[in-house]
Design a protein around this motif. Structure first.
Motif, PDB file in Angstrom:
ATOM      1  N   ASN A 105     -13.205   4.410   2.524  1.00  0.00           N
ATOM      2  CA  ASN A 105     -12.901   3.859   1.206  1.00  0.00           C
ATOM      3  C   ASN A 105     -11.625   4.500   0.665  1.00  0.00           C
ATOM      4  O   ASN A 105     -11.645   5.635   0.194  1.00  0.00           O
ATOM      5  CB  ASN A 105     -14.076   4.112   0.253  1.00  0.00           C
ATOM      6  CG  ASN A 105     -13.889   3.436  -1.099  1.00  0.00           C
ATOM      7  OD1 ASN A 105     -12.819   2.899  -1.408  1.00  0.00           O
ATOM      8  ND2 ASN A 105     -14.926   3.450  -1.910  1.00  0.00           N
ATOM      9  N   GLY A 106     -10.520   3.775   0.726  1.00  0.00           N
ATOM     10  CA  GLY A 106      -9.248   4.319   0.270  1.00  0.00           C
ATOM     11  C   GLY A 106      -8.850   3.885  -1.116  1.00  0.00           C
ATOM     12  O   GLY A 106      -7.731   4.140  -1.549  1.00  0.00           O
ATOM     13  N   SER A 107      -9.754   3.255  -1.874  1.00  0.00           N
ATOM     14  CA  SER A 107      -9.416   2.776  -3.209  1.00  0.00           C
ATOM     15  C   SER A 107      -9.429   3.917  -4.216  1.00  0.00           C
ATOM     16  O   SER A 107      -9.958   5.006  -3.963  1.00  0.00           O
ATOM     17  CB  SER A 107     -10.388   1.681  -3.643  1.00  0.00           C
ATOM     18  OG  SER A 107     -11.716   2.172  -3.667  1.00  0.00           O
ATOM     19  N   ALA A 108      -8.844   3.672  -5.381  1.00  0.00           N
ATOM     20  CA  ALA A 108      -8.736   4.693  -6.420  1.00  0.00           C
ATOM     21  C   ALA A 108     -10.112   5.063  -6.967  1.00  0.00           C
ATOM     22  O   ALA A 108     -11.049   4.260  -6.982  1.00  0.00           O
ATOM     23  CB  ALA A 108      -7.841   4.197  -7.545  1.00  0.00           C
ATOM     24  N   HIS A 109     -10.209   6.288  -7.426  1.00  0.00           N
ATOM     25  CA  HIS A 109     -11.473   6.771  -7.987  1.00  0.00           C
ATOM     26  C   HIS A 109     -11.527   6.587  -9.502  1.00  0.00           C
ATOM     27  O   HIS A 109     -12.566   6.202 -10.043  1.00  0.00           O
ATOM     28  CB  HIS A 109     -11.653   8.253  -7.656  1.00  0.00           C
ATOM     29  CG  HIS A 109     -12.861   8.859  -8.292  1.00  0.00           C
ATOM     30  ND1 HIS A 109     -14.125   8.712  -7.774  1.00  0.00           N
ATOM     31  CD2 HIS A 109     -13.000   9.607  -9.435  1.00  0.00           C
ATOM     32  CE1 HIS A 109     -14.994   9.335  -8.548  1.00  0.00           C
ATOM     33  NE2 HIS A 109     -14.340   9.896  -9.555  1.00  0.00           N
ATOM     34  N   GLY A 110     -10.423   6.885 -10.179  1.00  0.00           N
ATOM     35  CA  GLY A 110     -10.417   6.948 -11.631  1.00  0.00           C
ATOM     36  C   GLY A 110     -10.540   5.613 -12.332  1.00  0.00           C
ATOM     37  O   GLY A 110     -10.391   4.544 -11.739  1.00  0.00           O
ATOM     38  N   ASN A 111     -10.836   5.701 -13.612  1.00  0.00           N
ATOM     39  CA  ASN A 111     -10.994   4.530 -14.479  1.00  0.00           C
ATOM     40  C   ASN A 111     -12.065   3.579 -13.945  1.00  0.00           C
ATOM     41  O   ASN A 111     -11.906   2.358 -13.962  1.00  0.00           O
ATOM     42  CB  ASN A 111      -9.659   3.797 -14.649  1.00  0.00           C
ATOM     43  CG  ASN A 111      -8.659   4.614 -15.450  1.00  0.00           C
ATOM     44  OD1 ASN A 111      -8.996   5.173 -16.500  1.00  0.00           O
ATOM     45  ND2 ASN A 111      -7.442   4.731 -14.950  1.00  0.00           N
ATOM     46  N   GLY A 112     -13.159   4.200 -13.465  1.00  0.00           N
ATOM     47  CA  GLY A 112     -14.324   3.431 -13.079  1.00  0.00           C
ATOM     48  C   GLY A 112     -14.239   2.724 -11.749  1.00  0.00           C
ATOM     49  O   GLY A 112     -15.095   1.894 -11.435  1.00  0.00           O
ATOM     50  N   GLN A 113     -13.242   3.042 -10.910  1.00  0.00           N
ATOM     51  CA  GLN A 113     -13.072   2.306  -9.658  1.00  0.00           C
ATOM     52  C   GLN A 113     -13.920   2.876  -8.511  1.00  0.00           C
ATOM     53  O   GLN A 113     -14.242   2.159  -7.569  1.00  0.00           O
ATOM     54  CB  GLN A 113     -11.592   2.283  -9.275  1.00  0.00           C
ATOM     55  CG  GLN A 113     -10.737   1.557 -10.318  1.00  0.00           C
ATOM     56  CD  GLN A 113      -9.259   1.581  -9.973  1.00  0.00           C
ATOM     57  OE1 GLN A 113      -8.798   0.783  -9.172  1.00  0.00           O
ATOM     58  NE2 GLN A 113      -8.512   2.496 -10.575  1.00  0.00           N
ATOM     59  N   TRP A 159       0.821  -1.214   0.000  1.00  0.00           N
ATOM     60  CA  TRP A 159       0.000   0.000   0.000  1.00  0.00           C
ATOM     61  C   TRP A 159       0.853   1.260   0.000  1.00  0.00           C
ATOM     62  O   TRP A 159       2.038   1.239   0.330  1.00  0.00           O
ATOM     63  CB  TRP A 159      -0.860   0.028   1.260  1.00  0.00           C
ATOM     64  CG  TRP A 159      -2.019  -0.905   1.253  1.00  0.00           C
ATOM     65  CD1 TRP A 159      -2.451  -1.690   0.233  1.00  0.00           C
ATOM     66  CD2 TRP A 159      -2.913  -1.153   2.345  1.00  0.00           C
ATOM     67  NE1 TRP A 159      -3.555  -2.404   0.603  1.00  0.00           N
ATOM     68  CE2 TRP A 159      -3.871  -2.102   1.902  1.00  0.00           C
ATOM     69  CE3 TRP A 159      -3.014  -0.673   3.652  1.00  0.00           C
ATOM     70  CZ2 TRP A 159      -4.901  -2.555   2.713  1.00  0.00           C
ATOM     71  CZ3 TRP A 159      -4.030  -1.127   4.463  1.00  0.00           C
ATOM     72  CH2 TRP A 159      -4.970  -2.058   4.001  1.00  0.00           C
ATOM     73  N   THR A 160       0.186   2.379  -0.340  1.00  0.00           N
ATOM     74  CA  THR A 160       0.758   3.701  -0.102  1.00  0.00           C
ATOM     75  C   THR A 160       0.250   4.199   1.256  1.00  0.00           C
ATOM     76  O   THR A 160      -0.680   3.629   1.837  1.00  0.00           O
ATOM     77  CB  THR A 160       0.359   4.709  -1.192  1.00  0.00           C
ATOM     78  OG1 THR A 160      -1.060   4.911  -1.147  1.00  0.00           O
ATOM     79  CG2 THR A 160       0.759   4.203  -2.576  1.00  0.00           C
ATOM     80  N   TYR A 161       0.836   5.274   1.751  1.00  0.00           N
ATOM     81  CA  TYR A 161       0.460   5.812   3.064  1.00  0.00           C
ATOM     82  C   TYR A 161      -1.041   6.096   3.125  1.00  0.00           C
ATOM     83  O   TYR A 161      -1.689   5.941   4.177  1.00  0.00           O
ATOM     84  CB  TYR A 161       1.247   7.100   3.354  1.00  0.00           C
ATOM     85  CG  TYR A 161       0.629   8.311   2.712  1.00  0.00           C
ATOM     86  CD1 TYR A 161      -0.277   9.112   3.407  1.00  0.00           C
ATOM     87  CD2 TYR A 161       0.885   8.616   1.374  1.00  0.00           C
ATOM     88  CE1 TYR A 161      -0.889  10.189   2.799  1.00  0.00           C
ATOM     89  CE2 TYR A 161       0.282   9.684   0.765  1.00  0.00           C
ATOM     90  CZ  TYR A 161      -0.609  10.469   1.469  1.00  0.00           C
ATOM     91  OH  TYR A 161      -1.227  11.521   0.851  1.00  0.00           O
ATOM     92  N   ALA A 162      -1.631   6.550   1.993  1.00  0.00           N
ATOM     93  CA  ALA A 162      -3.043   6.931   1.977  1.00  0.00           C
ATOM     94  C   ALA A 162      -3.941   5.757   2.343  1.00  0.00           C
ATOM     95  O   ALA A 162      -4.961   5.925   3.032  1.00  0.00           O
ATOM     96  CB  ALA A 162      -3.420   7.476   0.601  1.00  0.00           C
ATOM     97  N   GLN A 163      -3.582   4.574   1.878  1.00  0.00           N
ATOM     98  CA  GLN A 163      -4.409   3.403   2.176  1.00  0.00           C
ATOM     99  C   GLN A 163      -4.319   3.015   3.652  1.00  0.00           C
ATOM    100  O   GLN A 163      -5.293   2.526   4.230  1.00  0.00           O
ATOM    101  CB  GLN A 163      -4.001   2.245   1.269  1.00  0.00           C
ATOM    102  CG  GLN A 163      -4.414   2.476  -0.189  1.00  0.00           C
ATOM    103  CD  GLN A 163      -3.550   1.716  -1.170  1.00  0.00           C
ATOM    104  OE1 GLN A 163      -2.337   1.945  -1.254  1.00  0.00           O
ATOM    105  NE2 GLN A 163      -4.151   0.822  -1.931  1.00  0.00           N
ATOM    106  N   TYR A 164      -3.164   3.240   4.259  1.00  0.00           N
ATOM    107  CA  TYR A 164      -3.045   2.978   5.701  1.00  0.00           C
ATOM    108  C   TYR A 164      -3.928   3.938   6.497  1.00  0.00           C
ATOM    109  O   TYR A 164      -4.576   3.542   7.473  1.00  0.00           O
ATOM    110  CB  TYR A 164      -1.589   3.101   6.151  1.00  0.00           C
ATOM    111  CG  TYR A 164      -0.721   1.954   5.706  1.00  0.00           C
ATOM    112  CD1 TYR A 164      -0.779   0.720   6.353  1.00  0.00           C
ATOM    113  CD2 TYR A 164       0.155   2.086   4.638  1.00  0.00           C
ATOM    114  CE1 TYR A 164       0.013  -0.341   5.943  1.00  0.00           C
ATOM    115  CE2 TYR A 164       0.957   1.030   4.225  1.00  0.00           C
ATOM    116  CZ  TYR A 164       0.877  -0.182   4.881  1.00  0.00           C
ATOM    117  OH  TYR A 164       1.654  -1.237   4.466  1.00  0.00           O
ATOM    118  N   VAL A 165      -3.969   5.200   6.078  1.00  0.00           N
ATOM    119  CA  VAL A 165      -4.801   6.183   6.766  1.00  0.00           C
ATOM    120  C   VAL A 165      -6.281   5.833   6.598  1.00  0.00           C
ATOM    121  O   VAL A 165      -7.054   5.830   7.565  1.00  0.00           O
ATOM    122  CB  VAL A 165      -4.519   7.606   6.236  1.00  0.00           C
ATOM    123  CG1 VAL A 165      -5.514   8.607   6.808  1.00  0.00           C
ATOM    124  CG2 VAL A 165      -3.089   8.028   6.578  1.00  0.00           C
ATOM    125  N   ALA A 166      -6.690   5.528   5.370  1.00  0.00           N
ATOM    126  CA  ALA A 166      -8.090   5.176   5.129  1.00  0.00           C
ATOM    127  C   ALA A 166      -8.481   3.908   5.877  1.00  0.00           C
ATOM    128  O   ALA A 166      -9.580   3.817   6.436  1.00  0.00           O
ATOM    129  CB  ALA A 166      -8.318   5.006   3.632  1.00  0.00           C
TER     130      ALA A 166
END
Length: 602
Positions: free
Chosen positions: A68-76, A55-62
């Motif tokens: 929901n720490g998953s990516a937004h783009g490309n339909g996610q 993971w990146t730091y952002a996913q640990y924080v979420a």
């Protein structure tokens, strides 16, 4: 008592202070924007700019806040809008493979616009936002873009993004500094001059960014990745690293790096950098832990004043209950011991034990009582999840007055307590534990009024069953001095003065059976806290010019039930009162008090 203990031991529910975590940024924050565009067979173990599948730091924080720490783009559809390669205010594109169309790389400015457009132009004031960018603009400068205009435009755009979010309603915005890019393998490849230039460029951007935010009057939550990375690289062994100079991945970009392309089998946890510029998942985990320490430490400071309030109510109850009815005329003494247990969020936030002693003298005539009391107590508590501990001692002096008629009674008290604390806060960065300490002082001014009415016999001296309504109000003003933690570093914080009011109102019923030597009793009250909570604040010692930042305060239960059960026993010329008090029907807190007191005439 068994019922009260069972209720006090019931599970408590944890609660996140944020409704969601929204991330705006570049590859350091990207949670997998490009993943759906990669071959399906490798998607589970590639797609982020680190040692995948980490993971990146952002996913640990979420993950910590359950959002929901998953990516937004490309339909996610997640709340992480960050894209690898993104600049602050310039939209670009990237070709992932020869012969494939270019993929849009939206700038932080466009990411922000996308978030607001998807939410009706409003920013949730209870969400946590992160705006982390600027590194790709520095790389553009290193590639030949004009230094002054490129840096100035990027800083102006990032300040504008924060202003836009604030204007749309955002309350809590994390803004990390750009890490020291002069320490990366890419900079090291250029020699000492390139490393020095990278460090100077990152520092110039950070100084301009936070200077611009301050000039615009925009309060943010700073995260000093610049200095914390320097501290990790300066002493890598302490954090479990064996290599700070080479990439952990053998691929050109960490986007497609996975365990089959690690330089060594343990590279993801023993190397600081994944490729020429990006951190490994182990480094990201430490950045996540560091970010969470900055977010949570000010909230934990509110435990100190909350603990003082809880003990203050318990002490006020002990003073109020030291008389079981209309006293005999003359002088009398009383004294007792008490053991308070506090537990919040099933111990995940804190729990502690507080023994205390109290002694008083009364003078009574015709049902009127005047007296004074003094006491001392000490609490030893642990912050949950190995975050440290604190001791709290209180020395109290007070006055008591009451009137006890045939059926009605009322008493009041005022006390002042001197508070002393020794606080230890621990910050976990991978295998390393940093310790910060402080010894603030404070005070607690308490005023309490209790009243009740008895149905039953004709007087307090007649035996038999007696019962009736009771009411009370307990007001407290708790003050705690501000202080700066020991061990100055990127993780060290400072705190402002706390000035917290508490006003608890009670309504309930009491009953007792008066025997010749033993009088068992019980009282149950509905309690309500009338004061609202406050935001928590702190300042970062490595970035003192930024000033105070604020995060949501702890939400303590405002409505609960208190049950007191005990027995008064006459032994010769002495009278004793032994029992327990427990709170229940709380969402998160559990407070139990055991007490024993004795009294006699002079």
């Amino acid at each position: 008592m068994a019922v009260a203990i069972a209720l006090a031991a019931a599970p408590a529910m944890a609660q996140s202070p944020y409704t969601k975590t929204v991330f705006i940024g570049d590859s350091l924050t990207d949670a997998g924007y490009f993943r759906p565009l990669l071959p399906a067979g490798v998607q589970p173990v590639t797609g982020q700019f680190t040692t995948n599948p980490g993971w990146t730091y952002a996913q640990y924080v979420a993950n910590y806040y359950g959002t929901n720490g998953s990516a937004h783009g490309n339909g996610q559809g997640g709340d992480n809008y960050a894209i690898g390669g993104a600049r602050v205010g310039v939209d670009t594109s990237q070709v992932l493979a020869a012969g494939t169309p270019a993929v849009p790389v939206y700038s932080l400015k466009t990411q922000t616009a996308q978030y607001l457009a998807a939410n009706g132009g409003k920013a949730d004031p209870n969400a946590l936002y992160t705006v982390f960018g600027g590194a790709n603009d520095l790389f553009a400068i290193q590639a030949g873009a004009p230094l002054v205009s490129t840096l100035t435009n990027a800083v102006t755009d990032q300040v504008g993004i924060v202003a836009t979010l604030k204007g749309a309603g955002a309350e809590y915005i994390v803004v990390p500094t750009i890490p020291d890019v002069g320490l990366t393998p890419g900079a090291r490849a250029g020699g000492p001059a390139a490393m020095a230039a990278g460090t100077a460029l990152a520092k110039a951007y950070n100084d301009a960014l936070f200077g611009g935010l301050k000039a615009a009057g925009l309060q943010v939550i700073p995260v000093d990745t610049f200095h914390v990375l320097q501290e990790i690289v300066a002493n890598p062994g302490q954090y479990g690293f064996v290599n700070v100079t080479n990439p952990a991945c053998t691929t050109a970009s960490s986007l497609t790096c996975n365990p089959t392309s690690y330089a060594t089998p343990t590279a993801a946890s023993t190397y600081v950098f994944a490729d020429g510029v990006h951190p490994t998942s182990a480094t990201h985990e430490m950045l996540g832990q560091y970010t969470l320490s900055i977010l949570e430490a000010p909230r934990n400071q509110q435990i100190l004043t909350h603990s003082a309030q809880t003990i203050g109510r318990s002490r006020a109850d002990q003073v109020s209950l030291h008389l079981g009815g209309r006293p005999d005329d003359g002088m009398s003494w009383w004294g007792g011991v008490r053991g308070d247990m506090q537990r919040y969020s099933h111990g995940d936030l804190y729990d502690g034990m507080a023994p205390a002693g109290l002694f008083g003298v009364d003078w009574a005539r015709d049902g009127l009582v005047l007296g004074g009391f003094a006491g001392y107590g000490r609490m030893d508590a642990d912050f949950g999840n190995n975050k440290g501990d604190f001791t709290q001692s209180d020395t109290s002096l007070g006055l008591f007055a009451g009137w006890y008629g045939q059926h009605a009674w009322v008493n009041g008290q005022v006390s002042y307590s001197w508070l002393d604390y020794d606080v230890t806060r621990k910050v976990q960065l991978g295998p390393a534990t940093r310790t910060h300490e402080g010894s603030p002082e404070g005070s607690n001014l308490t005023v309490a009024l209790n009243a009740g009415y008895d149905f039953g016999g004709q007087s307090h001296f007649e035996g038999g069953f007696r019962h009736g309504p009771i009411a009370a109000v307990i007001w407290q003003k708790v003050k705690l001095d501000g202080y700066a933690e020991s061990n100055p570093s990127a993780t060290a914080l400072g705190y402002a003065n706390q000035d917290v009011d508490s006003t608890v109102g009670r309504l309930g019923w009491q009953a007792r059976f008066e025997g010749s030597t033993v009088t068992p009793y019980v009282q149950v009250t509905y309690d309500h806290e009338f004061e609202d909570g406050q935001q928590a604040s702190a300042w970062l010692q490595s970035m003192p010019d930024v000033g105070m930042y604020k995060v949501p305060g702890l939400e303590f239960d405002k409505d609960y039930v208190t049950a007191v059960m005990g027995a008064r026993v006459k032994l010769g010329g002495l009278q004793s009162n032994i029992g327990m008090s427990a709170t229940t029907l709380q969402k998160r807190a559990r407070d139990v008090s055991l007490f024993a007191s004795f009294s006699g005439s002079f």
